[in-house]
Structure formats: structure tokens, C-alpha cells
Write a protein that holds these residues in place. Structure first.
Motif, PDB file in Angstrom:
ATOM      1  N   CYS A 184     -76.898 -79.080  66.985  1.00 44.36           N
ATOM      2  CA  CYS A 184     -76.802 -79.076  65.524  1.00 44.36           C
ATOM      3  C   CYS A 184     -77.455 -80.305  64.930  1.00 44.36           C
ATOM      4  CB  CYS A 184     -75.345 -79.040  65.080  1.00 44.36           C
ATOM      5  SG  CYS A 184     -74.392 -77.739  65.812  1.00 44.36           S
ATOM      6  N   ARG A 185     -77.500 -81.400  65.703  1.00 47.00           N
ATOM      7  CA  ARG A 185     -78.059 -82.645  65.174  1.00 47.00           C
ATOM      8  C   ARG A 185     -79.576 -82.693  65.335  1.00 47.00           C
ATOM      9  NH1 ARG A 185     -73.431 -84.095  68.191  1.00 47.00           N
ATOM     10  NH2 ARG A 185     -71.697 -84.189  66.731  1.00 47.00           N
ATOM     11  N   GLN A 186     -80.106 -81.754  66.097  1.00 41.96           N
ATOM     12  CA  GLN A 186     -81.545 -81.798  66.356  1.00 41.96           C
ATOM     13  C   GLN A 186     -82.338 -80.695  65.661  1.00 41.96           C
ATOM     14  OE1 GLN A 186     -80.938 -81.598  70.479  1.00 41.96           O
ATOM     15  NE2 GLN A 186     -80.239 -83.715  70.587  1.00 41.96           N
ATOM     16  N   GLU A 187     -81.717 -79.583  65.395  1.00 42.91           N
ATOM     17  CA  GLU A 187     -82.449 -78.459  64.815  1.00 42.91           C
ATOM     18  C   GLU A 187     -81.644 -77.846  63.680  1.00 42.91           C
ATOM     19  OE1 GLU A 187     -83.815 -75.234  67.512  1.00 42.91           O
ATOM     20  OE2 GLU A 187     -83.390 -76.724  69.057  1.00 42.91           O
ATOM     21  N   ASN A 188     -82.341 -77.223  62.749  1.00 46.65           N
ATOM     22  CA  ASN A 188     -81.640 -76.476  61.717  1.00 46.65           C
ATOM     23  C   ASN A 188     -81.572 -75.017  62.163  1.00 46.65           C
ATOM     24  OD1 ASN A 188     -80.275 -76.032  59.386  1.00 46.65           O
ATOM     25  ND2 ASN A 188     -82.020 -76.332  58.005  1.00 46.65           N
ATOM     26  N   PRO A 189     -80.378 -74.457  62.253  1.00 44.23           N
ATOM     27  CA  PRO A 189     -80.280 -73.081  62.762  1.00 44.23           C
ATOM     28  C   PRO A 189     -80.980 -72.082  61.846  1.00 44.23           C
ATOM     29  CG  PRO A 189     -78.190 -73.816  61.871  1.00 44.23           C
ATOM     30  CD  PRO A 189     -79.071 -75.014  61.911  1.00 44.23           C
ATOM     31  N   GLU A 190     -81.452 -71.025  62.456  1.00 48.07           N
ATOM     32  CA  GLU A 190     -82.159 -69.993  61.709  1.00 48.07           C
ATOM     33  C   GLU A 190     -81.159 -69.132  60.933  1.00 48.07           C
ATOM     34  OE1 GLU A 190     -84.925 -66.161  62.707  1.00 48.07           O
ATOM     35  OE2 GLU A 190     -84.218 -67.420  64.351  1.00 48.07           O
ATOM     36  N   PHE A 191     -81.577 -68.687  59.748  1.00 48.60           N
ATOM     37  CA  PHE A 191     -80.737 -67.818  58.922  1.00 48.60           C
ATOM     38  C   PHE A 191     -81.012 -66.387  59.344  1.00 48.60           C
ATOM     39  CE2 PHE A 191     -80.002 -65.727  54.680  1.00 48.60           C
ATOM     40  CZ  PHE A 191     -78.653 -66.026  54.596  1.00 48.60           C
ATOM     41  N   LYS A 192     -80.073 -65.774  60.047  1.00 46.52           N
ATOM     42  CA  LYS A 192     -80.364 -64.443  60.579  1.00 46.52           C
ATOM     43  C   LYS A 192     -79.191 -63.477  60.415  1.00 46.52           C
ATOM     44  CE  LYS A 192     -78.924 -65.961  65.098  1.00 46.52           C
ATOM     45  NZ  LYS A 192     -79.257 -66.702  66.255  1.00 46.52           N
ATOM     46  N   GLU A 193     -79.526 -62.216  60.568  1.00 42.29           N
ATOM     47  CA  GLU A 193     -78.514 -61.178  60.397  1.00 42.29           C
ATOM     48  C   GLU A 193     -77.660 -61.105  61.650  1.00 42.29           C
ATOM     49  OE1 GLU A 193     -80.185 -57.416  59.361  1.00 42.29           O
ATOM     50  OE2 GLU A 193     -78.286 -56.693  58.550  1.00 42.29           O
ATOM     51  N   VAL A 194     -76.333 -61.220  61.480  1.00 39.45           N
ATOM     52  CA  VAL A 194     -75.473 -61.143  62.648  1.00 39.45           C
ATOM     53  C   VAL A 194     -74.770 -59.801  62.745  1.00 39.45           C
ATOM     54  CG1 VAL A 194     -75.074 -63.587  62.923  1.00 39.45           C
ATOM     55  CG2 VAL A 194     -73.639 -62.301  61.360  1.00 39.45           C
ATOM     56  N   GLY A 225     -75.926 -56.344  57.287  1.00 45.13           N
ATOM     57  CA  GLY A 225     -75.856 -56.961  55.960  1.00 45.13           C
ATOM     58  C   GLY A 225     -75.166 -58.308  55.907  1.00 45.13           C
ATOM     59  N   HIS A 226     -74.817 -58.845  57.044  1.00 46.51           N
ATOM     60  CA  HIS A 226     -74.107 -60.129  57.079  1.00 46.51           C
ATOM     61  C   HIS A 226     -75.018 -61.171  57.736  1.00 46.51           C
ATOM     62  CE1 HIS A 226     -69.918 -62.105  57.620  1.00 46.51           C
ATOM     63  NE2 HIS A 226     -70.840 -63.022  57.536  1.00 46.51           N
ATOM     64  N   TYR A 227     -75.487 -62.129  56.925  1.00 45.72           N
ATOM     65  CA  TYR A 227     -76.417 -63.135  57.414  1.00 45.72           C
ATOM     66  C   TYR A 227     -75.723 -64.479  57.483  1.00 45.72           C
ATOM     67  CZ  TYR A 227     -80.174 -59.848  56.306  1.00 45.72           C
ATOM     68  OH  TYR A 227     -80.995 -58.755  56.251  1.00 45.72           O
ATOM     69  N   THR A 228     -76.054 -65.268  58.492  1.00 47.03           N
ATOM     70  CA  THR A 228     -75.526 -66.621  58.514  1.00 47.03           C
ATOM     71  C   THR A 228     -76.462 -67.522  59.313  1.00 47.03           C
ATOM     72  OG1 THR A 228     -73.622 -68.008  58.984  1.00 47.03           O
ATOM     73  CG2 THR A 228     -74.026 -66.230  60.509  1.00 47.03           C
ATOM     74  N   ALA A 229     -76.293 -68.826  59.132  1.00 47.89           N
ATOM     75  CA  ALA A 229     -77.120 -69.775  59.865  1.00 47.89           C
ATOM     76  C   ALA A 229     -76.214 -70.733  60.613  1.00 47.89           C
ATOM     77  CB  ALA A 229     -78.013 -70.547  58.892  1.00 47.89           C
ATOM     78  N   CYS A 230     -75.959 -70.423  61.887  1.00 50.99           N
ATOM     79  CA  CYS A 230     -75.101 -71.307  62.684  1.00 50.99           C
ATOM     80  C   CYS A 230     -75.419 -71.079  64.153  1.00 50.99           C
ATOM     81  CB  CYS A 230     -73.626 -71.016  62.404  1.00 50.99           C
ATOM     82  SG  CYS A 230     -72.528 -72.114  63.292  1.00 50.99           S
TER      83      CYS A 230
END
Lengths: 323, 334
Positions: free
Chosen positions: A296-306, A309-314
Motif C-alpha cells: 500500500c505504501r508503494q503503489e496506488n491500487p487499481e480501481f476495478k470491478e469486484v 457493478g461494485h467497484y473499489t480500489a484496495c
């Protein structure tokens, strides 16, 4: 379903003395016809900047650096000023943050509403006045009061005038930017009720920008949660309430008291929002996230569909159940 | 008078003069900011005062804190009537009651370090303490508000703190003299949701540790229900309903309280039944009082409401409401 607005990888940066502030980065979402989307986040997270980017109202030192904003298939970012002027009010309009300041104090409200009708549509003044009166009645103000000046109205009524104005040219998309903040609880609820009823009646698409989570969850179909310039989660309201995936969304839900559940203990989120100037390329929430790890400290997570219709970035998404 | 009450307010009134008209036709109208309020605060409880802006919440608190003179009425604190005190005596009382203000960006002097800010109340009231003891008090106060280690904060200026931290310093300033009563005037309304909860929990924690009695002013019913033992609902300078939090939330009896609860509990229900709950109307405090102050927005009004001011009547143990029609309303809803 037909998409009215689709925002793809929108980034807006501001130049400051100390470096570049990435106020909005890689924001994507879309809005269907007749849908109400709640855009939620704390102050300074970039909600208004998103709205201004969509409307092309960003001025120097800010700049939309990348991304597309498609309104019914037309890219607003690339549109010429002339095209844009013809689309404003007619296809996309705004209910501004404080109606107290949005109305010109030296013109009657009738003149102000008529102005946009006369500019955009080829109608006579009489016709425009007739429509103005209908609009005022629509928002619950006596049509004959078009002769009044803004100072003769209370805060809630000015807000209604602003709503009438936003609807003057039958737009398809209305952006309400914190339009009820600063009003009293009951007035606020009445204005929100008005927006909701008009949305249903006219089949409008609405983006409701707010920091009031309980209000937004009550009336929006979908919710997008922003944190420090990123959308961290975007999903149907039901999913956010029952199954929020992102640690920030979960924390936000736990932070406000709930009348229906008096036993619930509210928990604050430790730390404060990071400074976005020269922000390193890492997850923007990692400084306050209880579950953060090295990645988490090195990259920004991608915003994707999990899920549908439910998207998140983690990064924790898919690793296991962290909720 | 009940001994367990820390604070008794009776028949408190405050009027302001509003000038209008041109030079020759100047008119002076009286505006009732607070109109005949009676309330008591028991030792150790948190009394919430809710209402919309301009209803007189802050004016009430300011009068109790002696930051403003009342027009009429009586305020007694620990058995002492505050209204007839001389200035020097009022200053002594101030040590026991403190206020937390709304805006943490306005209430801390930007030219003073945290140490100086917190030293001020001690210097005003306990001048004779040796410096070491004063310093120790400051450190303790900063630790009590959960800013640790205190040494990190003591030499900073307010602009080096976040909004939440500033509000904590404002709370430290209020508790540093170990008062018995605190009036918190919308202490979280300027803060973000994620920090708000921390301040609320801190206040609850301090009440437990220091045995504080509090008056908590807010416009947000859910915050009030989280914080308070009892809630007083104000409308246009009057208390329209007062009672234990649970009663107010589950059995609101005044139409105004009903509308408020409906909005917060179930906004969708409110949107669908708006006309039954509240009418569109204006708040005008300059009007002469003839009937119920809520009459212009009340969906249940009857003839009597226009002509007679309702009194605050007890309907249940500790639960009072000021409405002519509350009994009929109760029957209608149940």
C-alpha cells in the motif's frame, strides 16, 4: 440501460508553489438515465473539483490533465467553448453550493431564470416568463413572485429558486453541489425531497455531491465515495451499506451516529487527510488505514470491478474477507 | 428547589431591538431571541439543546455563561443567582463554568502558542501557583484530550494543528480549571465526519472522568441522541418539548419534534409524507406572539393554536411538551 454521463480516468491537477497537487486522480464512474448518484467525501477530497472538471469550470492554476467526460457520447473536455456554451443549462446544469451567493442581488429572480431560457431557446419574452412562472410553481413558490429580489426570500426559498433555474432548459443531467449544506435540518429535508421528487417526475439524472452520508444513503441509487482525490468505492447504495469493501468506506460508515441504532458506538478515523502536493504514488488512505501493509505504501491500487457493478480500489480485495 | 440540580433557569427572556425604516419613519421592533425558558440541568447529566439556526440555542447558553445579560428571568447555578452578581463575583463563578465554541479556527488566538493559550485561564484564576505547577496543569490538560506526547504540541501555534486538534485544544482550555459545568456550542459542526466521532467520544470520556455536567447544543438530532441524557427541543426562542432522549426519539409529541425525528430516522418516509409532517413556511420572530410559534408550519393546527400560546405541560415522567393538540395527535398516531 443508456448511459448519460461517463467519466473515464479523469485527472485534475493544480499547480502550487510547492509542487503539483493531484486534486483529482484517475476518477472513473458513469451515470445512467434517471439515476441518482451520491458523491461523498470529506472536505477537500475533490468532490467539487470533479464536478467542476465535468463542467469544464476549472481555471488556472488548475488543469484537467487527462481523461474523458462523455455526455451522451460527446466529450466535454475536448468540446469547443461554443459547443460547451450551448450544452450548459440545456444538457447539463448545476445547483450551486450556496444559493445565497449564486443569485444576483440586483435582478429579480424572474429575470435571472428567464435569462438562461432566452439565451438557449428561441422563444419570446412572454413565453419565457410563462415558463418561469411554471418553474417557480414546480419548486413550490408562487409564480407571481417572479418580481421579487433575492433578498426578499429566505435561504430555503433561494435554494428552490436555484433549483428552478437549473431546470429552466430541461437538462438531462443536474449536478447538485452541496446544495443543501448550511440550511436548517427541516429546510434541508424539504429541498432534498423536492430534488428527489423532480428527479423522478422528469426522469433526470442527478449527481448529488454531499458530505452527509445518512442523507445520501437514503435517497441515492448509487454511491461513490471519494478520499483525497480518488474514488475509493463506487457501488449501488445497498451494497455500500451492507457490504462496503474499502477500509475508508467502512470507517466512514462507523463514524456517524445512527438514530435507529442508539447502541452503535461511533469510531473516528485516526490521523488526518494527507497533503496532496507531491503526493507519492501510494494508496492515498495508507496513512490512516488500520490494514495497510508494504504494498500500500508503494503503489496506488487499481480501481476495478469486484462484483457486478461494485467497484473499489484496495489491494486487500480478493485476498480474503477483510470486512 | 431540587438539590440535585446544578443549574436552574427560570422564565429566562432575551429581546433584541431591531431597527427598521428610514430616518423619519424609524421603527423599533422587539425580537424575542429567547422567550420564557425554564429548564434545569441535573448534576452529571448532559442536556442537549436542539433547534434550527436562530431559535435561541446559543443565546441561552451565552446568558447562562454570563457572556450576555438577560432581559428578564433568573439563572441559578449551585444555588447562587447569577443574575444579580457584581462583575467581580461573576468572574469567580466563571472558573466553574466554561464554554466550548463552534469554530475552532476562530476561537484560538493565532499569535499565541498552545502553552500561552492554555496558560491564560490559569493566570486569570489561579495566579498564585508557581510556574512549574501551572506548566504541569497545562501538560495534564493536553494529555487529557489525548494529544500525546504533550511536549510535541505545547510549543506549536494553532495554524500547525488540524481542525480536530484545534477543537481538542479548545476543550483543554475549557477543562483546565476543572469546572463543574461546560456548555458546548455545536462543537463538532465545523469538523469532518471522520474526526467528529473522536471529539464526541472525548467529551463523553471527560464527563466520566471529571464528573462534568454539560449542556450540548447542536442542530443534529443523531449527534444529540448519541451524547445526551435529556434533550430540549427549541423553536423560535421557546422550548417546545423536553424529555429523556429515548422518549424524544421514540415518542416525539410535538409536531416539530416529530418532523425532525422523521427526517433523521427515515428520510424516504419523510419525502413521501412531507405534507403530513410539516408545511412550507417562514420563520419570523418579529411577529407579535399571539398563538403557538409553530402554527405557520404545523400541519395539525386548530383554531386555538392561532389565538393562545400553549404552555409546556408534563405528559409523562420528565417529559413535557408545549402543544394544544398533543393528546389528539398521540391518539391519531397510535
Amino acid at each position: 440501460m443508456n448511459t448519460v454521463l461517463s467519466v473515464e480516468n479523469l485527472s485534475t491537477y493544480f499547480k502550487t508553489d510547492k509542487g503539483i497537487a493531484k486534486a483529482v486522480e484517475n476518477v472513473s464512474f458513469s451515470l445512467n438515465k434517471g439515476e441518482m448518484l451520491g458523491l461523498i467525501g470529506e472536505s477537500g477530497c475533490g468532490k467539487t473539483t470533479v464536478a467542476q472538471s465535468i463542467l469544464r469550470l476549472i481555471e488556472y492554476p488548475g488543469k484537467v490533465v487527462s481523461g474523458r467526460v462523455l455526455l451522451n457520447g460527446r466529450d466535454l473536455i475536448k468540446a469547443s467553448d461554443k459547443d460547451l456554451a450551448s450544452m450548459r443549462w440545456k444538457e447539463i446544469s448545476v445547483i450551486p453550493q450556496s444559493a445565497m451567493n449564486a443569485l444576483n442581488p440586483i435582478f429579480t429572480i424572474g429575470d435571472q431564470i428567464m435569462e438562461s431560457i432566452l439565451i438557449h431557446e428561441n422563444v419570446s419574452k412572454r413565453e419565457a416568463l410563462k415558463r418561469t412562472k411554471t418553474l417557480l410553481e414546480l419548486v413550490g413558490i408562487d409564480g407571481e413572485r417572479w418580481r421579487s429580489y433575492p433578498h426578499e426570500f429566505s435561504g430555503g426559498m433561494k435554494q428552490r429558486v436555484a433549483i428552478a433555474m437549473a431546470l429552466a432548459c430541461n437538462p438531462k443531467l443536474v449536478i447538485s453541489d452541496e446544495s443543501t449544506t448550511g440550511l436548517d435540518v427541516l429546510t434541508q429535508a424539504q429541498v432534498i425531497a423536492l430534488i428527489k421528487n423532480l428527479q423522478k417526475k422528469m426522469d433526470l439524472s442527478v449527481i448529488l455531491i454531499s458530505h452527509d452520508l445518512p442523507m445520501v444513503t437514503a435517497i441515492c441509487d448509487k454511491i461513490a465515495i471519494m478520499y483525497a482525490g480518488n474514488i475509493v468505492e463506487w457501488a449501488p447504495t445497498e451494497d455500500i451499506l451492507k457490504n462496503a469493501r474499502h477500509p475508508y468506506s467502512q470507517a466512514l460508515l462507523n463514524a456517524s451516529p445512527d438514530l435507529g441504532n442508539p447502541e452503535k458506538e461511533v469510531v473516528s478515523i485516526p490521523g488526518s487527510v494527507p497533503n496532496l502536493v507531491n503526493f507519492p504514488n501510494s494508496c492515498r488512505f495508507h496513512t490512516r488505514c488500520p490494514l495497510a501493509f508494504d504494498k500500500c505504501r508503494q503503489e496506488n491500487p487499481e480501481f476495478k470491478e469486484v462484483r457486478n457493478g461494485h467497484y473499489t480500489a484496495c489491494f486487500l480485495e480478493g485476498v480474503g474477507n477483510h470486512g | 428547589m431540587d438539590k440535585s440540580n446544578l443549574l436552574n433557569v427560570s422564565n429566562l427572556k432575551k429581546t433584541f431591538i431591531k431597527k427598521s425604516g428610514t430616518f423619519l419613519k424609524r421603527k423599533k421592533t422587539e425580537v424575542y431571541a429567547v422567550n420564557n425558558i425554564n429548564l434545569e440541568v441535573k448534576k452529571g447529566e448532559i442536556l442537549g439543546i436542539i433547534g434550527e439556526s436562530g431559535c435561541g440555542k446559543t443565546t441561552t447558553a451565552r446568558m447562562i455563561m454570563r457572556l450576555m445579560k438577560e432581559t428578564e428571568g433568573e439563572i441559578s447555578f449551585e444555588g447562587v443567582n447569577l443574575c444579580n452578581l457584581k462583575d467581580s463575583e461573576t468572574n469567580k463563578i466563571r472558573k466553574k463554568m466554561q464554554m466550548i465554541f463552534q469554530d475552532p479556527y476562530d476561537t484560538l488566538n493565532p499569535g499565541m502558542r498552545i502553552l500561552d493559550i492554555l496558560m491564560e485561564p490559569i493566570n486569570a484564576h489561579e495566579k498564585n501557583l508557581p510556574y512549574q505547577a501551572k506548566y504541569q496543569r497545562v501538560v495534564e490538560a493536553i494529555e487529557a484530550i489525548e494529544l500525546r506526547p504533550a511536549e510535541d504540541f505545547i510549543h506549536r501555534y494553532p495554524h500547525q494543528l488540524s481542525g480536530g486538534q484545534r477543537q481538542r485544544i479548545a476543550i483543554a482550555r475549557a477543562i483546565i480549571l476543572k469546572p463543574s459545568f461546560i456548555a458546548a456550542d455545536e462543537p463538532t459542526s465545523m469538523l469532518d465526519v471522520s474526526v467528529r466521532a473522536g471529539i464526541l467520544n472525548l467529551l463523553l470520556d471527560l464527563r466520566k472522568k471529571m464528573g462534568l455536567t454539560m449542556m450540548f447544543i447542536t442542530h443534529d438530532l443523531s449527534t444529540a441522541s448519541y451524547m445526551c441524557d435529556r434533550i430540549a427541543v427549541m423553536y423560535q426562542g421557546k422550548i417546545v418539548e423536553i424529555g429523556p432522549t429515548k422518549k424524544i426519539i421514540h415518542k416525539p409529541s410535538h409536531p416539530y419534534t416529530k418532523a425532525l425525528v422523521a427526517v433523521v430516522k427515515d428520510l424516504n418516509h419523510f419525502i413521501k409524507n412531507r405534507e403530513k409532517l410539516i408545511l412550507d413556511g417562514e420563520v419570523d420572530s418579529t411577529k407579535e406572539e399571539k398563538g403557538c410559534p409553530f402554527v405557520s408550519r404545523c400541519p395539525h393546527k386548530e383554531d386555538i393554536c392561532h389565538s393562545q400560546v400553549p404552555n409546556l405541560e408534563a405528559i409523562d415522567n420528565g417529559h413535557s411538551v408545549s402543544c394544544h393538540c398533543h393528546t389528539e395527535l398521540l391518539e391519531r398516531t397510535s
